[in-house]
Design a protein around this motif. Sequence first.
Motif, PDB file in Angstrom:
ATOM      1  N   VAL A  65       0.840  -1.204   0.000  1.00  8.57           N
ATOM      2  CA  VAL A  65       0.000   0.000   0.000  1.00  8.57           C
ATOM      3  C   VAL A  65       0.872   1.251   0.000  1.00  8.57           C
ATOM      4  O   VAL A  65       0.605   2.215  -0.732  1.00  8.57           O
ATOM      5  CB  VAL A  65      -0.953  -0.006   1.215  1.00  8.57           C
ATOM      6  CG1 VAL A  65      -1.730   1.301   1.295  1.00  8.57           C
ATOM      7  CG2 VAL A  65      -1.919  -1.181   1.139  1.00  8.57           C
ATOM      8  N   GLU A  66       1.930   1.248   0.816  1.00  5.93           N
ATOM      9  CA  GLU A  66       2.855   2.390   0.852  1.00  5.93           C
ATOM     10  C   GLU A  66       3.460   2.648  -0.532  1.00  5.93           C
ATOM     11  O   GLU A  66       3.553   3.804  -0.971  1.00  5.93           O
ATOM     12  CB  GLU A  66       3.980   2.138   1.855  1.00  5.93           C
ATOM     13  CG  GLU A  66       3.595   2.347   3.304  1.00  5.93           C
ATOM     14  CD  GLU A  66       4.783   2.161   4.237  1.00  5.93           C
ATOM     15  OE1 GLU A  66       5.840   1.675   3.759  1.00  5.93           O
ATOM     16  OE2 GLU A  66       4.663   2.499   5.423  1.00  5.93           O
ATOM     17  N   SER A 117       7.467  14.982   0.580  1.00  7.32           N
ATOM     18  CA  SER A 117       7.391  13.588   1.027  1.00  7.32           C
ATOM     19  C   SER A 117       5.947  13.240   1.352  1.00  7.32           C
ATOM     20  O   SER A 117       5.091  14.114   1.503  1.00  7.32           O
ATOM     21  CB  SER A 117       8.270  13.365   2.267  1.00  7.32           C
ATOM     22  OG  SER A 117       7.803  14.139   3.363  1.00  7.32           O
ATOM     23  N   VAL A 118       5.692  11.946   1.437  1.00  6.70           N
ATOM     24  CA  VAL A 118       4.352  11.460   1.755  1.00  6.70           C
ATOM     25  C   VAL A 118       4.477  10.351   2.787  1.00  6.70           C
ATOM     26  O   VAL A 118       5.404   9.542   2.744  1.00  6.70           O
ATOM     27  CB  VAL A 118       3.626  10.946   0.484  1.00  6.70           C
ATOM     28  CG1 VAL A 118       4.423   9.855  -0.196  1.00  6.70           C
ATOM     29  CG2 VAL A 118       2.236  10.421   0.839  1.00  6.70           C
ATOM     30  N   VAL A 135      -0.487  11.851   4.766  1.00  8.55           N
ATOM     31  CA  VAL A 135      -0.093  13.234   5.040  1.00  8.55           C
ATOM     32  C   VAL A 135       1.012  13.596   4.068  1.00  8.55           C
ATOM     33  O   VAL A 135       1.977  12.857   3.883  1.00  8.55           O
ATOM     34  CB  VAL A 135       0.357  13.431   6.508  1.00  8.55           C
ATOM     35  CG1 VAL A 135       1.564  12.563   6.842  1.00  8.55           C
ATOM     36  CG2 VAL A 135       0.659  14.894   6.787  1.00  8.55           C
ATOM     37  N   LEU A 136       0.845  14.733   3.417  1.00 10.12           N
ATOM     38  CA  LEU A 136       1.829  15.250   2.469  1.00 10.12           C
ATOM     39  C   LEU A 136       2.598  16.385   3.125  1.00 10.12           C
ATOM     40  O   LEU A 136       2.001  17.279   3.726  1.00 10.12           O
ATOM     41  CB  LEU A 136       1.131  15.761   1.208  1.00 10.12           C
ATOM     42  CG  LEU A 136       0.331  14.715   0.430  1.00 10.12           C
ATOM     43  CD1 LEU A 136      -0.540  15.395  -0.616  1.00 10.12           C
ATOM     44  CD2 LEU A 136       1.253  13.718  -0.227  1.00 10.12           C
ATOM     45  N   ALA A 140       7.279  23.597   5.323  1.00  8.12           N
ATOM     46  CA  ALA A 140       6.762  23.603   6.696  1.00  8.12           C
ATOM     47  C   ALA A 140       5.281  23.248   6.740  1.00  8.12           C
ATOM     48  O   ALA A 140       4.684  23.213   7.824  1.00  8.12           O
ATOM     49  CB  ALA A 140       6.994  24.970   7.337  1.00  8.12           C
ATOM     50  N   ASN A 141       4.691  22.980   5.592  1.00  7.87           N
ATOM     51  CA  ASN A 141       3.256  22.714   5.524  1.00  7.87           C
ATOM     52  C   ASN A 141       2.969  21.222   5.424  1.00  7.87           C
ATOM     53  O   ASN A 141       3.709  20.476   4.784  1.00  7.87           O
ATOM     54  CB  ASN A 141       2.638  23.429   4.320  1.00  7.87           C
ATOM     55  CG  ASN A 141       2.815  24.930   4.371  1.00  7.87           C
ATOM     56  OD1 ASN A 141       2.683  25.535   5.437  1.00  7.87           O
ATOM     57  ND2 ASN A 141       3.105  25.539   3.233  1.00  7.87           N
ATOM     58  N   THR A 142       1.896  20.808   6.067  1.00  8.01           N
ATOM     59  CA  THR A 142       1.421  19.426   5.967  1.00  8.01           C
ATOM     60  C   THR A 142      -0.043  19.445   5.542  1.00  8.01           C
ATOM     61  O   THR A 142      -0.819  20.291   5.984  1.00  8.01           O
ATOM     62  CB  THR A 142       1.555  18.679   7.304  1.00  8.01           C
ATOM     63  OG1 THR A 142       0.793  19.359   8.314  1.00  8.01           O
ATOM     64  CG2 THR A 142       3.006  18.590   7.729  1.00  8.01           C
ATOM     65  N   ILE A 143      -0.398  18.504   4.674  1.00  6.16           N
ATOM     66  CA  ILE A 143      -1.766  18.411   4.166  1.00  6.16           C
ATOM     67  C   ILE A 143      -2.231  16.965   4.289  1.00  6.16           C
ATOM     68  O   ILE A 143      -1.521  16.046   3.875  1.00  6.16           O
ATOM     69  CB  ILE A 143      -1.843  18.838   2.691  1.00  6.16           C
ATOM     70  CG1 ILE A 143      -1.305  20.261   2.498  1.00  6.16           C
ATOM     71  CG2 ILE A 143      -3.281  18.763   2.174  1.00  6.16           C
ATOM     72  CD1 ILE A 143      -1.191  20.666   1.045  1.00  6.16           C
TER      73      ILE A 143
END
Length: 290
Positions: A65-66, A117-118, A135-136, A140-143
Amino acid sequence: MGNRKLKPQVKVVLVIILLILVAIVVENLIKLLVNVTEEVKTKHELKKEQEIYMSTPEYAEEKYVEACVKKTIEYLNSGDYESLYNIIDPDYKEYMQIDSIDEFKNLLATYIEGADSVKLLDYGMQNNRYICEIVLVSGANTINKRILVKPLENEEFYVVLDDIYSIEKFNGRFRVFDDEIDYNLVYRVNRGTTKTYVMDIKNYTNKDMVGSYKNTYLMKTNRKTCTVQNVEELENVTIPAGGTIRLNFIIENVSTNSYTFPDDMLYLNFESVDGTRKSDSMILQWEYWE
């Protein structure tokens, strides 16, 4: 002044203090040794458990899955829309009516704007697809996003983007028909706070059916009714004589992650321009085998 000898009582006190200090040091050394031993033992046990886990089907599934998620994000980051288009789930393409790579690129224009990165946070299987919470990280941002992965043979896979929770294809298992009209439920799609019923509607008469489906609604098993959200799309509908159209009935999803109160009935209410009304109800609590 000559050397002063310590009194016997003082000597005893000093000896006692020295013994106490020695005892404290010894005790701390023993505790340190025990802690080091426990830490080594714990690390050894964790390593052993990890080695055992790495030999299980669950670990192989997780790595698969990864890998699917990472490959999908790599295609997005590199702008390789052709490769990405080729692994998009056919059910998603049909539901979204995507017929070309250009249409697909327009759909993805704001989905993900690059990621350093993911990370796969969690996943679970539903309707033959893995629901992957990811999470992406970009600077400095994560989504947080959701991706569906449908496993195929030989480590291949299909993906569904767009934060969809599930796509169910029914292949004719839910139908309502009479001499005039045939309703065939093709898909049910969960996305966020809405649930979309994708319906093929066939007109068996020799006249166009012109009217509105804006009063269509869903009833759940707790008797709660949910009205359609895409009223404008359903206000002016034409089903040509002898023809078939596809309509989306977008309904508030009151239980995205809960099966406590499943969908019960879909009431398809058609009001023609001449004022006549035709009501049909589709039972959603049973299925017949294909």
